[in-house]
Every structure is written in C-alpha cells, then in structure tokens.
Motif scaffolding. Structure first.
Motif, PDB file in Angstrom:
ATOM      1  N   THR A  92       0.825  -0.976  -0.032  1.00 36.41           N
ATOM      2  CA  THR A  92      -0.425   0.150   0.192  1.00 36.41           C
ATOM      3  C   THR A  92       0.736   1.716  -0.207  1.00 36.41           C
ATOM      4  N   LEU A  93       0.426   2.022  -0.440  1.00 38.02           N
ATOM      5  CA  LEU A  93       1.271   3.391  -0.136  1.00 38.02           C
ATOM      6  C   LEU A  93       1.784   3.729   1.167  1.00 38.02           C
ATOM      7  N   ILE A 125      -1.155   2.483  -6.699  1.00 37.20           N
ATOM      8  CA  ILE A 125      -1.919   4.072  -6.214  1.00 37.20           C
ATOM      9  C   ILE A 125      -3.751   3.896  -6.457  1.00 37.20           C
ATOM     10  N   GLN A 147       5.059   8.599  -1.446  1.00 39.30           N
ATOM     11  CA  GLN A 147       3.782   8.096  -0.708  1.00 39.30           C
ATOM     12  C   GLN A 147       3.083   8.777   0.428  1.00 39.30           C
ATOM     13  N   GLN A 183      -0.408  10.459  -0.382  1.00 37.23           N
ATOM     14  CA  GLN A 183      -1.510   9.829   0.912  1.00 37.23           C
ATOM     15  C   GLN A 183      -2.239  11.767   1.556  1.00 37.23           C
TER      16      GLN A 183
END
Length: 252
Positions: free
Chosen positions: A5-6, A29, A214, A218
């Motif tokens: 995941t991010l 993404i 990242q 977010q």
C-alpha cells in the motif's frame, strides 16, 4: 505477493520486494484513489509536481519557464474552484501542441495571442520538459473530462486523471540516482544496469524520494478542501531531492 500500500515502509523491503513494489506502484496508487474524484487525484499529482519543479528551479538557480508556471497556477486554481476547464481549454490545447512541436515537430498553428504571451519567451531546460509534459497532460485530461474542446486524440476520452507524472518521475529518478550516488555500473548490459538499480534502491536518497511520493499521495487522500490552499503555499517550499543534489541532477 505481500499486500503493498502507500503506507508500506519501502526502506524496510528486501531488494526483490522493493523492485516488486515499484513494478506494482501504479496498481497501488489506483487502488488507493479508486473512489476519489478528479480534484483529489489532481491534488496528489500537484503535490509531487511541486516538489519536482522546485528541485529543477533550485538546480537552475532561476525561475521556471513562463508557460510552466502559468500551467501550474491554472491547475491549482482549478483545484480551488477559481477557474473551470472551459477557461483554459485554448491554452491547454496550445500548450500540448507546443510540447509536441518540441518532441516530434510542428503539429498545429498556435493562437498568436497565446503564443506571444506564454510561449515566445519560454525556453525550458531538459528537465523542465518533463514538467511541461506532466502539467499539459493534466490540463488536457481536465478539459476532456469536462467535455471541452480537445484537439489531440490522446485525450478524446478521459474518465479520470491518471498518475503518469509521479510514476514516470520515479522511473527517471531511479536512473538519475545511479549518478547522484556514484553507484558503479560495470557495463551497459541489462544485468549490470539492474545490479546498479538494486544498489540504488538500497540508498537513503532513493528511499527518501519514494517516501515523499507515498506521503504526498496520502496527504492528498486525507486533506479536506479547506486545507488545499495551505498545501499550495506549503509545497511551494518542498523538493523531491535535497538541495545539494539539484544542480548535479541537471548535469546528468
């Protein structure tokens, strides 16, 4: 395969995992933004684009080209609801045509008034052209999504803004970091280049670049619209590389 995941700690990954993470980053993404509208996707692009442009500007020790700065301003103004795609569709089409003229030769006649105002005195350096490509693609996608006039077939049908810019920037900087970190490359053979890339993925410099991307994506997902203008001001100071590397990047 591990669920990336991010929020994945890229620096903690083994090399095979780090390579896999970058290969899967587009899917990561898109999954993170699958329920996000165009403005949230635009914010994600803009935060990373600001970092990149600020690094290029530091390396040049000069302002970016007039057209690129204007394009960035339009994208931020669109995000804030100050303009619509209809307000910049002429510029967007000409901006992309100007990029094509640089890459493949003349494609169309630019509107004379727009050329004189935005393009006549613009002469981007090599790394600026990537930001021109990135920002022009975002503008054209927004025009297409809102049903505006699109003169380039690549943008005739756009459902969502993509993340071509952040992904391409990471690919480019992975290569640039071989030079910036003085990583030895035995030859131009694929195996030797891959070994150099593996060494780069272990460096704090490249790991920090991935972390920035990242975190910025977010931030875009979590930020409320009321925070967007503050982020515009804040990211006017952020870079994708530490300042000491900016000039060296432009030498590569």
């Amino acid at each position: 395969m591990e669920e990336y995941t991010l929020k994945t700690n890229f620096a903690a990954l083994e090399d095979a995992q780090a390579k896999e993470y970058l290969i899967e980053f587009k899917k990561i993404i898109e999954k993170a933004f699958e329920h996000s509208d165009s403005r949230v996707r635009l914010l994600g692009n803009l935060l990373v684009l600001e970092r990149y442009c600020n690094t290029v500007r530091q390396g040049h020790e000069a302002q970016l080209s007039v057209c690129l700065r204007y394009a960035q301003g339009l994208l931020w103004d669109y995000l804030g609801g100050c303009v619509t795609a209809a307000d910049f569709q002429d510029f967007a089409n000409d901006y992309f045509a100007w990029l094509l003229e640089h890459c493949v030769g003349p494609s169309m006649d630019l509107y004379e008034s727009l050329y004189a105002e935005y393009f006549a005195d613009s002469c981007p350096e090599s790394y600026e052209w990537f930001a021109v490509e990135w920002s022009s693609g975002l503008l054209m996608q927004l025009v297409s999504i809102e049903g505006g006039r699109v003169e380039h077939e690549d943008f005739e049908e756009c459902a969502n803004l993509d993340f071509y810019g952040p992904l391409s920037m990471l690919d480019m900087l992975e290569d640039v970091c071989i030079y910036l970190t003085d990583t030895p490359v035995a030859s131009n053979r694929g195996a030797d280049l891959e070994e150099a890339m593996a060494q780069v993925r272990k460096t704090s410099l490249f790991q920090e670049i991935v972390m920035h991307v990242q975190n910025d994506l977010q931030t875009a997902l979590l930020a409320a619209p009321a925070e967007w203008e503050a982020l515009r001001k804040e990211y006017g100071q952020h870079t994708i590389l530490p300042e000491r590397y900016a000039a060296r990047m432009l030498e590569y």
